[in-house]
Design a protein around this motif. Structure first.
Motif, PDB file in Angstrom:
ATOM      1  N   ASN A 190       8.161  66.274  46.977  1.00  0.00           N
ATOM      2  CA  ASN A 190       9.029  64.953  47.180  1.00  0.00           C
ATOM      3  C   ASN A 190      10.184  65.652  46.141  1.00  0.00           C
ATOM      4  O   ASN A 190      11.076  65.038  46.505  1.00  0.00           O
ATOM      5  CB  ASN A 190       8.559  63.957  45.878  1.00  0.00           C
ATOM      6  N   ALA A 191       9.709  66.444  45.187  1.00  0.00           N
ATOM      7  CA  ALA A 191      11.046  67.667  44.016  1.00  0.00           C
ATOM      8  C   ALA A 191      11.889  67.743  45.279  1.00  0.00           C
ATOM      9  O   ALA A 191      12.426  68.188  45.277  1.00  0.00           O
ATOM     10  CB  ALA A 191      10.434  67.941  43.234  1.00  0.00           C
ATOM     11  N   ASP A 192      10.630  69.142  46.727  1.00  0.00           N
ATOM     12  CA  ASP A 192      11.775  69.682  47.496  1.00  0.00           C
ATOM     13  C   ASP A 192      12.396  68.886  48.192  1.00  0.00           C
ATOM     14  O   ASP A 192      13.938  69.661  48.241  1.00  0.00           O
ATOM     15  CB  ASP A 192      10.721  70.125  48.064  1.00  0.00           C
ATOM     16  N   ALA A 193      12.008  67.929  48.152  1.00  0.00           N
ATOM     17  CA  ALA A 193      13.004  66.867  49.186  1.00  0.00           C
ATOM     18  C   ALA A 193      14.013  66.550  48.735  1.00  0.00           C
ATOM     19  O   ALA A 193      15.713  66.410  49.367  1.00  0.00           O
ATOM     20  CB  ALA A 193      12.187  65.589  49.766  1.00  0.00           C
ATOM     21  N   PHE A 194      13.987  66.334  47.986  1.00  0.00           N
ATOM     22  CA  PHE A 194      14.956  65.545  46.688  1.00  0.00           C
ATOM     23  C   PHE A 194      16.204  66.742  46.340  1.00  0.00           C
ATOM     24  O   PHE A 194      17.205  66.369  46.379  1.00  0.00           O
ATOM     25  CB  PHE A 194      14.783  64.451  45.690  1.00  0.00           C
ATOM     26  N   ALA A 195      15.350  67.800  45.880  1.00  0.00           N
ATOM     27  CA  ALA A 195      16.336  69.431  46.103  1.00  0.00           C
ATOM     28  C   ALA A 195      17.197  69.191  46.926  1.00  0.00           C
ATOM     29  O   ALA A 195      18.220  69.838  47.172  1.00  0.00           O
ATOM     30  CB  ALA A 195      15.629  70.072  44.874  1.00  0.00           C
TER      31      ALA A 195
ATOM     32  N   LEU B 274      19.932  66.640  47.689  1.00  0.00           N
ATOM     33  CA  LEU B 274      21.256  66.977  46.762  1.00  0.00           C
ATOM     34  C   LEU B 274      22.246  68.165  46.988  1.00  0.00           C
ATOM     35  O   LEU B 274      22.881  67.857  46.759  1.00  0.00           O
ATOM     36  CB  LEU B 274      20.618  67.619  45.437  1.00  0.00           C
ATOM     37  N   ARG B 275      20.958  69.503  47.737  1.00  0.00           N
ATOM     38  CA  ARG B 275      22.073  70.265  47.940  1.00  0.00           C
ATOM     39  C   ARG B 275      23.170  69.950  49.012  1.00  0.00           C
ATOM     40  O   ARG B 275      24.184  70.515  49.521  1.00  0.00           O
ATOM     41  CB  ARG B 275      20.830  72.027  48.459  1.00  0.00           C
ATOM     42  N   TYR B 276      22.568  68.943  49.822  1.00  0.00           N
ATOM     43  CA  TYR B 276      23.534  69.033  51.211  1.00  0.00           C
ATOM     44  C   TYR B 276      24.475  68.157  50.881  1.00  0.00           C
ATOM     45  O   TYR B 276      25.677  68.093  51.347  1.00  0.00           O
ATOM     46  CB  TYR B 276      22.365  67.850  52.219  1.00  0.00           C
ATOM     47  N   LEU B 277      24.525  67.185  50.047  1.00  0.00           N
ATOM     48  CA  LEU B 277      25.551  66.559  48.670  1.00  0.00           C
ATOM     49  C   LEU B 277      26.203  67.141  48.550  1.00  0.00           C
ATOM     50  O   LEU B 277      27.450  67.057  48.909  1.00  0.00           O
ATOM     51  CB  LEU B 277      24.766  65.284  48.506  1.00  0.00           C
ATOM     52  N   GLN B 278      26.206  68.203  48.038  1.00  0.00           N
ATOM     53  CA  GLN B 278      27.247  69.168  47.229  1.00  0.00           C
ATOM     54  C   GLN B 278      27.906  69.589  48.216  1.00  0.00           C
ATOM     55  O   GLN B 278      29.357  69.986  47.906  1.00  0.00           O
ATOM     56  CB  GLN B 278      25.948  70.458  46.715  1.00  0.00           C
ATOM     57  N   GLN B 279      27.320  69.998  49.144  1.00  0.00           N
ATOM     58  CA  GLN B 279      27.617  70.971  49.711  1.00  0.00           C
ATOM     59  C   GLN B 279      28.726  69.708  50.887  1.00  0.00           C
ATOM     60  O   GLN B 279      29.958  70.274  50.980  1.00  0.00           O
ATOM     61  CB  GLN B 279      26.471  71.651  51.072  1.00  0.00           C
ATOM     62  N   GLU B 280      28.620  68.647  51.240  1.00  0.00           N
ATOM     63  CA  GLU B 280      29.032  68.124  51.491  1.00  0.00           C
ATOM     64  C   GLU B 280      30.376  67.616  51.002  1.00  0.00           C
ATOM     65  O   GLU B 280      31.350  67.941  51.270  1.00  0.00           O
ATOM     66  CB  GLU B 280      28.042  66.277  52.162  1.00  0.00           C
TER      67      GLU B 280
END
Length: 407
Positions: free
Chosen positions: A184-189, A192-198
């Motif tokens: 779960n932590a890896d999925a949320f991380a 988060l990285r995807y949204l930060q790139q967006e």
């Protein structure tokens, strides 16, 4: 008293009587003379008419066979080189699209602006994406806390298992809980990285140094992500430039990388720029029978505008001989061009030909005729295959006139 008659014959004597033989001879003579005169008169009138009639028939037959002038195709080389049309393209260009949804907050450059790589062009306001990012950050923090707790609990259970305080089942359950929290932590991380790139795409930047050639947005415009039918900006790199032109297949083998040709942009009196051959397609197009050639030209002074029409001058040193015919020999009938060729028996044959370049008053002939053929000049519309003609005494030879060929 008796009357005395002279001794000469009287009126009724035999000397005064007509001799029948002589009379018939005289009549025959008169008839023959008259007949001869009539015959002479008839011959005198008939012979000129007969001659005139024969002359008229001969003239008619003469006029029935048209007299034509012919010209022979000639192999020659354009005297002043060959001008070919060319297209000036930027070294690279790109439309810039939005990657996020929102509203245009501001734009910082307009058309004609010279920009550098990664320079900021515009900013997009993305309230929805900002909320998603905040939520993802909170979820990632929660997932990390849960993972830390699961690791600590699993470590304790593994220690208690060694002491025999807890069962193997309880220890395995805690190990599974740690693995689940790790996932779960890896999925949320990752989210988060995807949204930060967006969110980074809120800042619209230049992909390379160049010139802005189009701006299609204004402040407050609704921006839709990945809308390929709507580009926010268009940027072109204009130094150096690519120049493309097509060379006929006859000269294709003479074009190699590294050659330099003169590039003329605009009017004939415009400045010529040197262009270096960077590559060729190494293939002839079956549609145009030409090979695509790419040149590179320096444009550090921004004197050449991308998209301009240009002319490439091929010197005579790279040109081979070409077969040319005057344009007044071409017959435009149907879908193909034709010429009228006179054979050894003075009989016309219509032939389909393929033409290449147009040099103004002559055209290059790619196929259909040979140098030994006799081609009719200014053929009439009624001329057909099988027509007998007479070749005029004076013939011509096709050759390229001096001067610059027609572009």
């Amino acid at each position: 008293m008796s009357t005395t008659y002279p001794s000469s014959a009287g009126p009724d004597s035999d000397e005064h009587k007509t001799d029948p033989v002589r009379t018939r001879g005289r009549h025959r003579f008169i008839l023959l003379s008259g007949g001869a005169l009539l015959l002479i008169a008839w011959v005198s009138g008939f012979v000129p008419q007969f001659r005139q009639r024969q002359i008229a028939i001969a003239d008619t037959q003469e006029l029935a066979i048209p007299s034509v002038a012919v010209v022979s195709p000639t192999f020659t080389t354009p005297n002043s080189g060959l001008d070919l049309p060319a297209q000036v393209d930027p070294w690279q260009e790109a439309p810039i699209y939005a990657r996020v949804n929102g509203y245009l907050k501001s734009w910082l450059v307009d058309i004609g602006a010279h920009v550098q790589k990664d320079q900021l062009l515009a900013e997009i306001d993305t309230p929805d994406l900002d909320q998603q990012l905040a939520q993802a950050q909170s979820q990632e923090v929660l997932a990390q806390k849960s993972l830390a707790l699961a690791k600590d609990t699993n470590a304790r259970y593994q220690e208690l298992l060694k002491q025999g305080v807890v069962s193997q089942l309880d220890a395995d359950t805690q190990a599974t809980s740690q693995a689940t929290n790790q996932a779960n932590a890896d999925a949320f991380a990752a989210n988060l990285r995807y949204l930060q790139q967006e969110v980074a795409f809120k800042r619209v930047t230049a992909p390379f140094a160049g010139i802005i050639t189009a701006r299609n947005v204004n402040v407050g415009d609704l921006i839709t992500a990945n809308n390929t039918s709507f580009a926010m900006f268009h940027v072109q790199q204009t130094d150096p430039l690519r120049v493309y032109f097509r060379v006929p297949q006859e000269e294709a083998a003479n074009i190699t990388a590294g050659q330099t040709f003169a590039i003329q942009v605009g009017a004939e009196s415009a400045k010529a720029y040197p262009g270096k051959v960077t590559s060729t397609s190494d293939a002839v197009s079956p549609d145009s029978r030409t090979m695509l050639v790419e040149l590179q030209v320096d444009n550090s002074k921004n004197e050449i505008l991308p998209g301009s029409y240009a002319t490439i001058r091929l010197p005579t040193t790279v040109l081979g001989n070409i077969l040319v015919l005057p344009d007044n020999t071409l017959i435009f009938r149907g879908k193909s061009l034709q010429v009228a060729v006179v054979d050894a028996n003075n009989v016309v044959q219509l032939r389909d030909i393929k033409v290449g370049r147009d040099f103004g008053i002559q055209s290059e002939v790619l196929s259909g005729v040979a140098e030994s053929d006799k081609v009719i000049v200014n053929p009439s519309d009624s001329l057909t295959t099988g027509t007998t003609v007479r070749i005029a005494a004076k013939t011509a030879t096709a050759s390229l006139s001096p001067g610059v060929p027609k572009k």
